[in-house]
Design a protein around this motif. Structure first.
Motif, short mmCIF file in Angstrom:
data_model
loop_
_atom_site.label_atom_id
_atom_site.label_comp_id
_atom_site.label_asym_id
_atom_site.label_seq_id
_atom_site.Cartn_x
_atom_site.Cartn_y
_atom_site.Cartn_z
N MET A 66 0.84 -1.20 0.00
CA MET A 66 0.00 0.00 0.00
C MET A 66 0.87 1.25 0.00
N VAL A 67 0.53 2.18 -0.87
CA VAL A 67 1.27 3.43 -0.94
C VAL A 67 0.91 4.30 0.26
N THR A 68 1.88 5.06 0.75
CA THR A 68 1.64 5.93 1.90
C THR A 68 1.44 7.37 1.44
N ALA A 69 0.89 8.19 2.35
CA ALA A 69 0.69 9.60 2.04
C ALA A 69 2.02 10.28 1.75
N GLU A 70 3.05 9.89 2.49
CA GLU A 70 4.38 10.48 2.30
C GLU A 70 4.93 10.14 0.91
N GLN A 71 4.72 8.92 0.46
CA GLN A 71 5.21 8.52 -0.86
C GLN A 71 4.50 9.30 -1.96
N ILE A 72 3.19 9.49 -1.81
CA ILE A 72 2.44 10.27 -2.81
C ILE A 72 2.92 11.71 -2.82
N ARG A 73 3.09 12.27 -1.64
CA ARG A 73 3.54 13.66 -1.55
C ARG A 73 4.93 13.84 -2.14
N PHE A 88 -1.27 10.93 -13.08
CA PHE A 88 -0.28 10.92 -11.99
C PHE A 88 -0.22 9.55 -11.32
N VAL A 89 -1.38 9.00 -10.96
CA VAL A 89 -1.37 7.70 -10.28
C VAL A 89 -0.91 6.59 -11.22
N LYS A 90 -1.17 6.77 -12.51
CA LYS A 90 -0.71 5.77 -13.48
C LYS A 90 0.80 5.70 -13.51
N SER A 91 1.45 6.89 -13.39
CA SER A 91 2.90 6.92 -13.38
C SER A 91 3.47 6.28 -12.12
N LEU A 92 2.66 6.24 -11.06
CA LEU A 92 3.09 5.62 -9.80
C LEU A 92 2.69 4.15 -9.74
N ASP A 93 1.93 3.72 -10.72
CA ASP A 93 1.44 2.35 -10.78
C ASP A 93 0.57 2.02 -9.56
N ILE A 94 -0.33 2.95 -9.24
CA ILE A 94 -1.29 2.72 -8.16
C ILE A 94 -2.68 3.06 -8.65
N GLN A 95 -3.69 2.68 -7.89
CA GLN A 95 -5.07 2.97 -8.24
C GLN A 95 -5.46 4.37 -7.75
N GLU A 96 -6.43 4.98 -8.42
CA GLU A 96 -6.90 6.29 -7.98
C GLU A 96 -7.40 6.24 -6.55
N SER A 97 -8.04 5.16 -6.19
CA SER A 97 -8.59 5.04 -4.84
C SER A 97 -7.50 5.15 -3.79
N GLU A 98 -6.29 4.69 -4.13
CA GLU A 98 -5.18 4.78 -3.18
C GLU A 98 -4.78 6.23 -2.97
N PHE A 99 -4.84 7.00 -4.04
CA PHE A 99 -4.55 8.44 -3.92
C PHE A 99 -5.59 9.10 -3.01
N TYR A 100 -6.86 8.81 -3.29
CA TYR A 100 -7.94 9.46 -2.54
C TYR A 100 -8.05 8.98 -1.10
N ASN A 101 -7.40 7.90 -0.79
CA ASN A 101 -7.34 7.47 0.61
C ASN A 101 -6.57 8.47 1.46
N HIS A 102 -5.71 9.25 0.80
CA HIS A 102 -4.84 10.18 1.53
C HIS A 102 -5.10 11.65 1.20
N TYR A 103 -5.43 11.93 -0.05
CA TYR A 103 -5.60 13.32 -0.48
C TYR A 103 -6.83 13.47 -1.37
N ALA A 104 -7.47 14.63 -1.26
CA ALA A 104 -8.65 14.89 -2.09
C ALA A 104 -8.27 15.49 -3.44
#
Length: 217
Positions: free
Chosen positions: A1-8, A28-44
């Motif tokens: 699971m990606v963390t808020a710090e990693q996204i930031r 952006f999330v595609k370049s990180l190879d994560i799902q959009e939901s993982e982004f929204y778990n931490h940031y709006a």
């Protein structure tokens, strides 16, 4: 699971590399190879990342100064000086992002958008510092104006950060000077002055009008 710090961290790296925000959260999330939901778990939004970054810088500064052994002995003036010296020292670790964030969002606003959450934290801190100064008698209690003291300190916050991003002096010496002069002038205005004594005298005469009549020769 990606963390808020990693996204930031990835977001900051992106904007500093490209000079602009990603085109979309999807790309952006595609370049990180994560799902959009993982982004929204931490940031709006991307904006919330910047607000969070600024808020954490302010929170870290507050925590650092309050842990100083001499903190309890400081006057309210010294506490605010300590805060701003510590803040600008901490900002050095993310100077490139701070410059980008302020310049991208405009530097002519009283509260640039990325600083909205940081302002709330700072004003809570400032109110506590000012409250101590008012209680000790260091600062003057003025009807209608006392509640605006924190606004004056926020104006100093914005001014100092804007000054700092444009400061090209060695070791940011000019910023240190701006902090010293700006905070000292602001706290001079917060303290009792001959004008306060004049107002108090005027109120005294107004309350004792009858006695004043008796004093006439």
């Amino acid at each position: 699971m990606v963390t808020a710090e990693q996204i930031r961290t990835a977001y900051i790296d992106y904007v500093l590399t490209h000079g602009e925000k990603p085109k979309s959260i999807y790309s952006f999330v595609k370049s990180l190879d994560i799902q959009e939901s993982e982004f929204y778990n931490h940031y709006a939004s991307f904006e919330s990342i910047e607000k969070n970054t600024w808020a954490e810088l302010v929170a870290e500064t507050i925590d650092a100064v309050q842990q100083q052994e001499v903190w309890a002995e400081y006057s309210s003036r010294d506490k605010m000086l300590s805060f701003f010296y510590s803040l600008t020292e901490l900002l050095k670790s993310q100077r490139s992002f701070i410059v980008y964030s302020l310049k991208q969002n405009g530097t002519n606003h009283y509260t640039p958008a990325p600083l909205s959450a940081a302002r709330e934290l700072f004003e809570q801190f400032a109110e506590n510092v000012l409250g101590e100064g008012l209680e000790s008698g260091e600062l003057a209690e003025r009807k209608f104006f006392t509640k605006r003291y924190k606004d004056a300190l926020w104006a100093q916050f914005v001014f100092i950060t804007k000054f700092w991003i444009n400061d090209d002096s060695t070791g940011f010496e000019k910023t240190d000077e701006a902090i010293e002069k700006g905070i000292n002038v602001t706290f001079d205005l917060f303290q009792r002055s001959p004008i306060d004594n004049l107002f108090e005298y005027g109120k005294f005469l107004s309350r004792n009008g009858a006695f004043k009549e008796k004093m006439r020769f």
